[in-house]
Design an enzyme around this catalytic site. Sequence first.
Site, PDB file in Angstrom:
ATOM      1  N   ASP A  19       0.851  -1.196   0.000  1.00 64.72           N
ATOM      2  CA  ASP A  19       0.000   0.000   0.000  1.00 64.72           C
ATOM      3  C   ASP A  19       0.891   1.252   0.000  1.00 64.72           C
ATOM      4  O   ASP A  19       1.816   1.348   0.817  1.00 64.72           O
ATOM      5  CB  ASP A  19      -0.868  -0.051   1.275  1.00 64.72           C
ATOM      6  CG  ASP A  19      -1.974   0.977   1.281  1.00 64.72           C
ATOM      7  OD1 ASP A  19      -2.427   1.387   0.197  1.00 64.72           O
ATOM      8  OD2 ASP A  19      -2.405   1.361   2.399  1.00 64.72           O
TER       9      ASP A  19
ATOM     10  N   GLU B 156      -1.302   5.953  -8.593  1.00 70.17           N
ATOM     11  CA  GLU B 156      -2.149   6.999  -8.001  1.00 70.17           C
ATOM     12  C   GLU B 156      -1.958   8.348  -8.678  1.00 70.17           C
ATOM     13  O   GLU B 156      -0.858   8.756  -8.999  1.00 70.17           O
ATOM     14  CB  GLU B 156      -1.832   7.130  -6.504  1.00 70.17           C
ATOM     15  CG  GLU B 156      -2.635   8.251  -5.847  1.00 70.17           C
ATOM     16  CD  GLU B 156      -2.477   8.320  -4.339  1.00 70.17           C
ATOM     17  OE1 GLU B 156      -2.290   7.261  -3.711  1.00 70.17           O
ATOM     18  OE2 GLU B 156      -2.542   9.429  -3.808  1.00 70.17           O
TER      19      GLU B 156
ATOM     20  N   HIS C  57      -7.444   9.855   4.175  1.00 67.64           N
ATOM     21  CA  HIS C  57      -7.169   8.768   5.114  1.00 67.64           C
ATOM     22  C   HIS C  57      -7.598   9.174   6.526  1.00 67.64           C
ATOM     23  O   HIS C  57      -7.546  10.350   6.872  1.00 67.64           O
ATOM     24  CB  HIS C  57      -5.659   8.466   5.130  1.00 67.64           C
ATOM     25  CG  HIS C  57      -5.174   7.834   3.861  1.00 67.64           C
ATOM     26  ND1 HIS C  57      -4.103   8.317   3.156  1.00 67.64           N
ATOM     27  CD2 HIS C  57      -5.608   6.749   3.179  1.00 67.64           C
ATOM     28  CE1 HIS C  57      -3.896   7.540   2.089  1.00 67.64           C
ATOM     29  NE2 HIS C  57      -4.801   6.586   2.076  1.00 67.64           N
TER      30      HIS C  57
ATOM     31  N   HIS D 213      -9.426   5.134  -1.868  1.00 67.11           N
ATOM     32  CA  HIS D 213      -8.679   5.093  -0.604  1.00 67.11           C
ATOM     33  C   HIS D 213      -9.506   5.766   0.483  1.00 67.11           C
ATOM     34  O   HIS D 213     -10.502   6.414   0.197  1.00 67.11           O
ATOM     35  CB  HIS D 213      -7.339   5.831  -0.778  1.00 67.11           C
ATOM     36  CG  HIS D 213      -6.304   5.003  -1.468  1.00 67.11           C
ATOM     37  ND1 HIS D 213      -5.196   4.518  -0.826  1.00 67.11           N
ATOM     38  CD2 HIS D 213      -6.231   4.537  -2.735  1.00 67.11           C
ATOM     39  CE1 HIS D 213      -4.469   3.805  -1.680  1.00 67.11           C
ATOM     40  NE2 HIS D 213      -5.075   3.801  -2.857  1.00 67.11           N
TER      41      HIS D 213
ATOM     42  N   GLY E 287     -11.318   4.495   2.977  1.00 66.50           N
ATOM     43  CA  GLY E 287     -12.654   3.899   3.111  1.00 66.50           C
ATOM     44  C   GLY E 287     -13.301   4.102   4.478  1.00 66.50           C
ATOM     45  O   GLY E 287     -14.531   4.044   4.596  1.00 66.50           O
TER      46      GLY E 287
END
Length: 288
Positions: free
Chosen positions: A84, A135, A177, A207, A209
């Site tokens: 990640d 990304e 995040h 991202h 979540g």
Amino acid sequence: MLVSAKEMLQKAKAGKYAVGAFNINNLEWAKAILLTAEELKSPVILAVSEGAGKYMCGYKTVVGMVNGMLEELKITVPVALHLDHGSYEGAKACIEAGFSSIMFDGSHFDIEENVAKTKELVGICAEKGMSIEAEVGSIGGEEDGVIGAGEVADPNECKMIADLGVTMLAAGIGNIHGKYPANWAGLSFETLDAIQQLTGDMPLVLHGGTGIPTDMIKKAISLGVAKINVNTECQLSFAAATREYIEAGKDQQGKGFDPRKLLAPGTDAIKATVKEKMEIFGSVGKAE
Ligand code: 13P
């Protein structure tokens, strides 16, 4: 056996559901997520940040632990082991260590350098049958106590990176995040729609979540999101259940201090969170 995330994500995109990518920190995390995926017959992605990789003694330890679990827990659902937010060096180290998927986060480079590095890694991953995520538009989050708004990606830059042959693409659409601030503006579905129009079948990645309301998750899936990353929410569930155990004095009763007992409520709480997410994402039963 670990698999690339390619097939599971292409199926998810076509079937209008999303596969959860859950970050792991240790044995309890990996075990809880794998057992839940197996129980619910859901494909799953185990995500490892560079920091968590270091914490678990390095990528080879992670690969050894997860491969051992797949065999000894008799896991039959598709599982990808994914780096990640990898750096260029971290991505190479994970390819070497036996991961089945990587994310190269070149979002902080200018677009030319992001393209050049992504291209090189795409070539290596293709040779090894691994999936690769790139990304565009960095994901915001808490930094030194200041919560930044999520950046919104430029759809044309998304198209440029998608065309390099990446497996899946993370695009900033106002997501961040960690916990969302009360005044969060929400996801930019307009941007997501524009990105999907340009990138077609490419599975898109959401991202941050944790804390995104269910209706927004469902809308994002309907607009092409096929992988959703969840980290903080499992940490919060684990911490709350562990706190409850300690505050109830259970560690001081009998053998309640035994780590296998002390960590059990937290592990069960991770399972419950993962289950809830898989149900919302629609991945339950998709590995049958
Ligand atoms: P959260 O911690 O907000 O769930 O974000 C997870 C993530 O996007 C990992 O890459």
